[in-house]
Design a protein around this motif. Structure first.
Motif, PDB file in Angstrom:
ATOM      1  N   UNK A  30       0.675  -1.377  -0.075  1.00  0.00           N
ATOM      2  CA  UNK A  30      -0.008   0.031   0.062  1.00  0.00           C
ATOM      3  C   UNK A  30       0.731   1.365  -0.083  1.00  0.00           C
ATOM      4  N   UNK A  31       2.221   1.306   0.504  1.00  0.00           N
ATOM      5  CA  UNK A  31       2.981   2.259   0.679  1.00  0.00           C
ATOM      6  C   UNK A  31       4.146   2.451  -0.584  1.00  0.00           C
ATOM      7  N   UNK A  32       3.610   1.569  -1.675  1.00  0.00           N
ATOM      8  CA  UNK A  32       4.378   1.701  -2.919  1.00  0.00           C
ATOM      9  C   UNK A  32       5.298   0.571  -3.283  1.00  0.00           C
ATOM     10  N   UNK A  33       5.407  -0.570  -2.521  1.00  0.00           N
ATOM     11  CA  UNK A  33       6.346  -1.578  -2.780  1.00  0.00           C
ATOM     12  C   UNK A  33       6.029  -2.454  -4.029  1.00  0.00           C
ATOM     13  N   UNK A  34       4.636  -2.508  -4.221  1.00  0.00           N
ATOM     14  CA  UNK A  34       4.044  -3.266  -5.585  1.00  0.00           C
ATOM     15  C   UNK A  34       4.842  -2.750  -6.815  1.00  0.00           C
ATOM     16  N   UNK A  35       5.169  -1.572  -6.820  1.00  0.00           N
ATOM     17  CA  UNK A  35       5.923  -1.435  -8.261  1.00  0.00           C
ATOM     18  C   UNK A  35       7.245  -1.693  -8.258  1.00  0.00           C
ATOM     19  N   UNK A  36       7.718  -1.988  -6.761  1.00  0.00           N
ATOM     20  CA  UNK A  36       9.260  -2.347  -6.948  1.00  0.00           C
ATOM     21  C   UNK A  36       9.051  -3.673  -7.353  1.00  0.00           C
ATOM     22  N   UNK A  40      11.235  -5.700 -10.055  1.00  0.00           N
ATOM     23  CA  UNK A  40      12.089  -6.790  -9.942  1.00  0.00           C
ATOM     24  C   UNK A  40      11.857  -7.861 -10.849  1.00  0.00           C
ATOM     25  N   UNK A  41      10.652  -8.213 -11.305  1.00  0.00           N
ATOM     26  CA  UNK A  41      10.296  -9.402 -11.836  1.00  0.00           C
ATOM     27  C   UNK A  41      10.008  -9.288 -13.349  1.00  0.00           C
ATOM     28  N   UNK A  42      10.102  -7.988 -13.671  1.00  0.00           N
ATOM     29  CA  UNK A  42       9.784  -7.501 -15.383  1.00  0.00           C
ATOM     30  C   UNK A  42      10.654  -8.274 -16.251  1.00  0.00           C
ATOM     31  N   UNK A  43      10.313  -8.806 -17.318  1.00  0.00           N
ATOM     32  CA  UNK A  43      11.298  -9.169 -18.497  1.00  0.00           C
ATOM     33  C   UNK A  43      11.708 -10.730 -18.050  1.00  0.00           C
ATOM     34  N   UNK A  44      11.478 -11.387 -16.951  1.00  0.00           N
ATOM     35  CA  UNK A  44      11.785 -12.725 -16.643  1.00  0.00           C
ATOM     36  C   UNK A  44      11.120 -13.639 -17.738  1.00  0.00           C
ATOM     37  N   UNK A  45      12.067 -14.775 -18.173  1.00  0.00           N
ATOM     38  CA  UNK A  45      11.548 -15.614 -19.064  1.00  0.00           C
ATOM     39  C   UNK A  45      11.736 -17.265 -18.667  1.00  0.00           C
ATOM     40  N   UNK A  46      11.208 -18.103 -18.878  1.00  0.00           N
ATOM     41  CA  UNK A  46      11.839 -19.636 -18.844  1.00  0.00           C
ATOM     42  C   UNK A  46      11.351 -19.760 -17.359  1.00  0.00           C
ATOM     43  N   UNK A  47      12.429 -20.959 -16.684  1.00  0.00           N
ATOM     44  CA  UNK A  47      12.052 -21.479 -15.527  1.00  0.00           C
ATOM     45  C   UNK A  47      12.811 -20.550 -14.507  1.00  0.00           C
ATOM     46  N   UNK A  48      12.060 -20.469 -13.389  1.00  0.00           N
ATOM     47  CA  UNK A  48      12.675 -19.638 -12.410  1.00  0.00           C
ATOM     48  C   UNK A  48      12.503 -20.410 -11.147  1.00  0.00           C
ATOM     49  N   UNK A  49      13.291 -19.841 -10.040  1.00  0.00           N
ATOM     50  CA  UNK A  49      13.133 -20.463  -8.593  1.00  0.00           C
ATOM     51  C   UNK A  49      13.268 -18.963  -7.794  1.00  0.00           C
ATOM     52  N   UNK A  54       7.734 -16.545   0.790  1.00  0.00           N
ATOM     53  CA  UNK A  54       6.709 -16.257   1.784  1.00  0.00           C
ATOM     54  C   UNK A  54       5.230 -16.714   1.478  1.00  0.00           C
ATOM     55  N   UNK A  55       4.096 -15.902   1.638  1.00  0.00           N
ATOM     56  CA  UNK A  55       2.776 -16.432   1.279  1.00  0.00           C
ATOM     57  C   UNK A  55       2.402 -16.141  -0.061  1.00  0.00           C
ATOM     58  N   UNK A  56       3.573 -15.844  -1.134  1.00  0.00           N
ATOM     59  CA  UNK A  56       3.158 -15.602  -2.588  1.00  0.00           C
ATOM     60  C   UNK A  56       2.710 -14.450  -2.681  1.00  0.00           C
ATOM     61  N   UNK A  57       3.312 -13.320  -2.184  1.00  0.00           N
ATOM     62  CA  UNK A  57       3.038 -11.985  -2.591  1.00  0.00           C
ATOM     63  C   UNK A  57       3.477 -11.508  -3.789  1.00  0.00           C
ATOM     64  N   UNK A  58       4.702 -12.161  -4.421  1.00  0.00           N
ATOM     65  CA  UNK A  58       4.988 -11.851  -5.622  1.00  0.00           C
ATOM     66  C   UNK A  58       4.436 -12.672  -6.834  1.00  0.00           C
ATOM     67  N   UNK A  59       3.558 -13.464  -6.569  1.00  0.00           N
ATOM     68  CA  UNK A  59       3.085 -14.228  -7.466  1.00  0.00           C
ATOM     69  C   UNK A  59       2.329 -13.605  -8.750  1.00  0.00           C
ATOM     70  N   UNK A  60       1.465 -12.975  -8.328  1.00  0.00           N
ATOM     71  CA  UNK A  60       0.624 -12.127  -9.537  1.00  0.00           C
ATOM     72  C   UNK A  60       1.539 -11.046 -10.315  1.00  0.00           C
ATOM     73  N   UNK A  61       2.783 -10.753  -9.834  1.00  0.00           N
ATOM     74  CA  UNK A  61       3.481  -9.962 -10.644  1.00  0.00           C
ATOM     75  C   UNK A  61       4.571 -10.660 -11.702  1.00  0.00           C
ATOM     76  N   UNK A  62       4.511 -12.085 -11.683  1.00  0.00           N
ATOM     77  CA  UNK A  62       5.559 -12.747 -12.781  1.00  0.00           C
ATOM     78  C   UNK A  62       5.004 -12.545 -14.051  1.00  0.00           C
TER      79      UNK A  62
END
Length: 220
Positions: A30-36, A40-49, A54-62
């Motif tokens: 809510x304070x702006x970390x979503x954009x970070x 962080x994940x922009x442009x990733x391709x292929x297989x990633x680990x 955590x609880x999957x907070x990044x999952x929606x941004x892949x």
């Protein structure tokens, strides 16, 4: 593809942190970390680990170009929430128990390793980065979004006091004064992109962060 050794610990119970972290992450977003996270994940391709998902907070941004994500999380409560989040994800995901120092993947098997607010809390940062190097393909990369050491002696001293006393106990082992950039370089990675920022946007002991990309250096 699984190379987990027998008798390797795959869980670390931190029940207080497991309850607190989803609320903390929500407040940060809510304070702006979503954009970070998106950067962080922009442009990733292929297989990633993702290490310490955590609880999957990044999952929606892949991005959709990621063909498979393996998310490693040692804390049981957070891992269960991540598994629920993965079931709703738009890309193929597998959430597994494991620790950063012993990743359950074969040598040279992934295109990218993601660390997001993880290096600050690991018992052995060097071992974790060595594992990242091991599982990466020769042209692979790591993505990182981490706390770092303050840029003034006064704030760095405050970080040291926090890290030696109450902070790791409250925040799942986090050490705000670690020099993640130096650790990444020591592990044999070449940093291609490095952004420094304050979050929250004021000079406090917990505000110093870096976001970037690094690639494997030459193997000995």
């Amino acid at each position: 593809m699984n190379t987990t050794k027998t008798n390797v610990k795959t869980s670390r119970r931190r029940p207080l942190f497991g309850r607190m972290y989803p609320k903390m992450a929500s407040a940060m977003d809510e304070g702006g970390m979503t954009e970070r996270r998106q950067s962080l994940l922009a442009g990733l391709t292929g297989e990633v680990i993702e290490v310490g998902a955590g609880h999957g907070v990044n999952f929606a941004h892949y991005p959709a170009e990621v063909t498979r994500l393996v998310a490693v999380e040692p804390e049981p409560r957070l891992r269960a929430q991540a598994q629920a989040a993965a079931a709703k994800a738009a890309i193929p995901m597998e959430v597994v128990p494991g620790v950063a120092e012993h990743l359950p993947l074969a040598d040279h098997s992934v295109d990218a390793v993601v660390f997001c607010m993880v290096l600050c809390s690991l018992p052995d940062v060097g071992a974790a980065l060595a594992e990242a190097r091991r599982v990466l393909k020769p042209d692979g990369q790591i993505r990182f979004l981490e706390h770092v050491r303050a840029d003034t002696a006064g704030l760095a001293r405050v970080q040291d006091v926090l890290d030696a006393t109450i902070w790791p106990r409250l925040v799942g082992g986090c050490h705000v004064g670690r020099d993640a950039e130096a650790a990444i370089r020591r592990a044999g990675f070449h940093i291609h992109r490095l952004d420094r920022f304050l979050f929250p946007p004021s000079r406090t002991p917990v505000s110093f962060h870096i976001l970037g990309t690094a690639v494997r250096g030459g193997d000995e």
